[in-house]
Design an enzyme around this catalytic site. Structure first.
Site, PDB file in Angstrom:
ATOM      1  N   ALA A 124       0.796  -1.228   0.000  1.00  0.00           N
ATOM      2  CA  ALA A 124       0.000   0.000   0.000  1.00  0.00           C
ATOM      3  C   ALA A 124       0.832   1.283   0.000  1.00  0.00           C
ATOM      4  O   ALA A 124       0.300   2.361   0.269  1.00  0.00           O
ATOM      5  CB  ALA A 124      -0.946  -0.024   1.198  1.00  0.00           C
ATOM      6  N   ASN A 191       1.700  -3.690   7.908  1.00  0.00           N
ATOM      7  CA  ASN A 191       2.292  -4.116   6.632  1.00  0.00           C
ATOM      8  C   ASN A 191       3.143  -3.019   5.999  1.00  0.00           C
ATOM      9  O   ASN A 191       4.250  -3.274   5.541  1.00  0.00           O
ATOM     10  CB  ASN A 191       1.201  -4.581   5.674  1.00  0.00           C
ATOM     11  CG  ASN A 191       0.550  -5.853   6.184  1.00  0.00           C
ATOM     12  OD1 ASN A 191       1.224  -6.847   6.406  1.00  0.00           O
ATOM     13  ND2 ASN A 191      -0.745  -5.808   6.424  1.00  0.00           N
ATOM     14  N   HIS A 221      -0.248   7.583   3.586  1.00  0.00           N
ATOM     15  CA  HIS A 221       1.080   7.201   4.067  1.00  0.00           C
ATOM     16  C   HIS A 221       2.094   8.116   3.408  1.00  0.00           C
ATOM     17  O   HIS A 221       2.060   8.302   2.187  1.00  0.00           O
ATOM     18  CB  HIS A 221       1.420   5.757   3.683  1.00  0.00           C
ATOM     19  CG  HIS A 221       0.457   4.744   4.215  1.00  0.00           C
ATOM     20  ND1 HIS A 221       0.350   4.441   5.554  1.00  0.00           N
ATOM     21  CD2 HIS A 221      -0.442   3.959   3.585  1.00  0.00           C
ATOM     22  CE1 HIS A 221      -0.579   3.502   5.714  1.00  0.00           C
ATOM     23  NE2 HIS A 221      -1.078   3.206   4.535  1.00  0.00           N
TER      24      HIS A 221
HETATM   25  N1  LIG Z   1       1.373  -5.685   2.166  1.00  0.00           N
HETATM   26  C1  LIG Z   1       0.408  -4.785   2.211  1.00  0.00           C
HETATM   27  O1  LIG Z   1       0.597  -3.604   1.936  1.00  0.00           O
HETATM   28  C2  LIG Z   1      -0.963  -5.215   2.619  1.00  0.00           C
HETATM   29  C3  LIG Z   1      -2.064  -4.374   2.420  1.00  0.00           C
HETATM   30  C4  LIG Z   1      -3.317  -4.827   2.788  1.00  0.00           C
HETATM   31  C5  LIG Z   1      -3.485  -6.053   3.385  1.00  0.00           C
HETATM   32  N2  LIG Z   1      -2.395  -6.829   3.614  1.00  0.00           N
HETATM   33  C6  LIG Z   1      -2.517  -8.122   4.308  1.00  0.00           C
HETATM   34  O2  LIG Z   1      -2.834  -9.141   3.370  1.00  0.00           O
HETATM   35  C7  LIG Z   1      -3.608 -10.145   4.024  1.00  0.00           C
HETATM   36  C8  LIG Z   1      -4.878 -10.401   3.197  1.00  0.00           C
HETATM   37  O3  LIG Z   1      -5.634  -9.222   3.110  1.00  0.00           O
HETATM   38  P1  LIG Z   1      -7.134  -9.252   2.534  1.00  0.00           P
HETATM   39  O4  LIG Z   1      -7.600  -7.850   2.454  1.00  0.00           O
HETATM   40  O5  LIG Z   1      -7.199 -10.115   1.325  1.00  0.00           O
HETATM   41  O6  LIG Z   1      -7.893  -9.984   3.753  1.00  0.00           O
HETATM   42  P2  LIG Z   1      -9.321 -10.687   3.717  1.00  0.00           P
HETATM   43  O7  LIG Z   1      -9.758 -10.707   5.138  1.00  0.00           O
HETATM   44  O8  LIG Z   1     -10.200 -10.074   2.710  1.00  0.00           O
HETATM   45  O9  LIG Z   1      -9.000 -12.180   3.238  1.00  0.00           O
HETATM   46  C9  LIG Z   1      -8.153 -13.046   3.965  1.00  0.00           C
HETATM   47  C10 LIG Z   1      -8.556 -14.482   3.638  1.00  0.00           C
HETATM   48  O10 LIG Z   1      -7.569 -15.355   4.193  1.00  0.00           O
HETATM   49  C11 LIG Z   1      -8.204 -16.395   4.922  1.00  0.00           C
HETATM   50  N3  LIG Z   1      -7.312 -16.795   6.015  1.00  0.00           N
HETATM   51  C12 LIG Z   1      -7.026 -16.136   7.162  1.00  0.00           C
HETATM   52  N4  LIG Z   1      -6.147 -16.827   7.903  1.00  0.00           N
HETATM   53  C13 LIG Z   1      -5.870 -17.960   7.209  1.00  0.00           C
HETATM   54  C14 LIG Z   1      -5.019 -19.067   7.450  1.00  0.00           C
HETATM   55  N5  LIG Z   1      -4.317 -19.181   8.590  1.00  0.00           N
HETATM   56  N6  LIG Z   1      -4.945 -20.028   6.506  1.00  0.00           N
HETATM   57  C15 LIG Z   1      -5.676 -19.951   5.349  1.00  0.00           C
HETATM   58  N7  LIG Z   1      -6.511 -18.921   5.081  1.00  0.00           N
HETATM   59  C16 LIG Z   1      -6.603 -17.945   6.010  1.00  0.00           C
HETATM   60  C17 LIG Z   1      -9.515 -15.814   5.413  1.00  0.00           C
HETATM   61  O11 LIG Z   1     -10.468 -16.833   5.636  1.00  0.00           O
HETATM   62  C18 LIG Z   1      -9.890 -14.889   4.251  1.00  0.00           C
HETATM   63  O12 LIG Z   1     -10.668 -15.571   3.275  1.00  0.00           O
HETATM   64  C19 LIG Z   1      -3.902  -9.624   5.444  1.00  0.00           C
HETATM   65  O13 LIG Z   1      -3.017 -10.217   6.362  1.00  0.00           O
HETATM   66  C20 LIG Z   1      -3.622  -8.151   5.332  1.00  0.00           C
HETATM   67  O14 LIG Z   1      -3.181  -7.568   6.560  1.00  0.00           O
HETATM   68  C21 LIG Z   1      -1.167  -6.451   3.224  1.00  0.00           C
END
Ligand SMILES: NC(=O)c1ccc[n+]([C@@H]2O[C@H](COP(=O)([O-])OP(=O)(O)OC[C@H]3O[C@@H](n4cnc5c(N)ncnc54)[C@H](O)[C@@H]3O)[C@@H](O)[C@H]2O)c1
Length: 271
Positions: A124, A191, A221
């Site tokens: 992000a 993140n 940010h």
């Molecule tokens: N790097 C970045 O800049 C950035 C930005 C936004 C989100 N993220 C991270 O990316 C990840 C996904 O984000 P999202 O918006 O798609 O979330 P989301 O909640 O929309 O989807 C996450 C999915 O993963 C599944 N899940 C959770 N824990 C699990 C596990 N242990 N094993 C298998 N499946 C599992 C959930 O059931 C859900 O379907 C989050 O951890 C979030 O913090 C990173």
């Protein structure tokens, strides 16, 4: 060139959009092979939206046994802790979205020593390529994150603080400290701070400032970096993704772009 076989852990906002992009042919030289989500039925319901015949799993052992070159983790920090080592040991590469998990130095070292390669998308924020290029010349790096008080609600920091989010009427700096502490105090912001720390001066020397602004309608940010190379500032004002207000749309697009860069042997733009 043979297409890279892609598997996805986490079929939510990022995993879902990534799957649709690969399925639509928007990621050159990539084929979607398998999906895994811990919530029963999630992988199966994403599979039903795709044209490609993928395998869908709620059992990690069955998922990891599928023939993939690269696995994208788009699930949770817990998923990184549980599965990242297994993915890399099996010789598959891994793209990590829940980068906050890598603030744990012991886990990070263990993963770096494993067989497969780890990819961390810029997520992000912007400007990470420049931070990496000058990392040996950096004297200070600060991340200023501005969000509405509503978007900061629930952060552990406020449990021990005298600051009351609902009393904030104007733009207020609520926290300033090292990224190592910020990732614990504001896990929802982890993140961006983690990607910046990994690219630049590490978790102890990267400063994070959190600003609550009742007028903010986006997640903002700003990176400021200084050193003998000069100074730069990068600012993003992120719209939320359509499926999850906590995840910036830029993070979804950055994941797709990172996979594109991994799979395509053509010209690489940026570092
Ligand atoms: N790097 C970045 O800049 C950035 C930005 C936004 C989100 N993220 C991270 O990316 C990840 C996904 O984000 P999202 O918006 O798609 O979330 P989301 O909640 O929309 O989807 C996450 C999915 O993963 C599944 N899940 C959770 N824990 C699990 C596990 N242990 N094993 C298998 N499946 C599992 C959930 O059931 C859900 O379907 C989050 O951890 C979030 O913090 C990173």
């Amino acid at each position: 060139m043979t297409a890279k076989k892609v598997g996805i852990i986490g079929c939510g906002t990022i995993g879902g959009q990534l799957a649709l992009a690969v399925d639509a042919g928007s990621v050159k030289n990539a084929t979607l092979v398998s999906l895994f989500d811990v919530v029963q039925g999630s992988a199966q319901s994403l599979k039903q939206k795709l044209r490609t015949d993928v395998s869908a799993h709620d059992d990690f052992e069955k998922f990891i046994a599928t023939d993939c070159d690269i696995i994208v983790e788009a699930a949770s920090q817990d998923a990184v802790r549980k599965f990242a080592g297994r993915v890399l040991e099996s010789g598959k590469d891994l793209m990590v979205m829940s980068v906050g998990a890598l603030a744990d130095g012991a886990l990070r070292l263990a993963l770096q020593e494993a067989k497969g390669r780890i990819y961390v998308p810029t997520g992000a924020i912007a400007g990470i390529d420049a931070v990496r290029a000058v990392r040996h010349l950096l004297e200070s790096v600060t991340l200023t994150t501005t969000k509405s008080p509503k978007a900061l609600a629930g952060a552990p920091f406020f449990q021990a603080s005298r600051i009351k989010l609902d009393e904030i009427k104007e733009k207020t700096t609520v926290y300033e400290g090292p990224a190592s502490e910020a990732v614990r105090m504001f896990p929802a912001n982890v993140n961006v701070a983690a990607v910046l720390s990994l690219a630049g001066m590490g978790f102890e020397k990267t400063t994070v400032r959190i600003v609550a602004d009742p007028a903010a309608s986006t997640n903002q940010h700003e990176i400021t970096a200084r050193g003998s190379f000069g100074e730069f500032r990068f600012a993003v004002s992120n719209a939320p993704s359509p499926g999850n207000p906590k995840t910036s749309y830029l993070a979804v697009l950055s994941a797709i772009e990172c996979l594109r860069s991994i799979c395509d042997d053509g010209m690489k733009i940026g570092s």
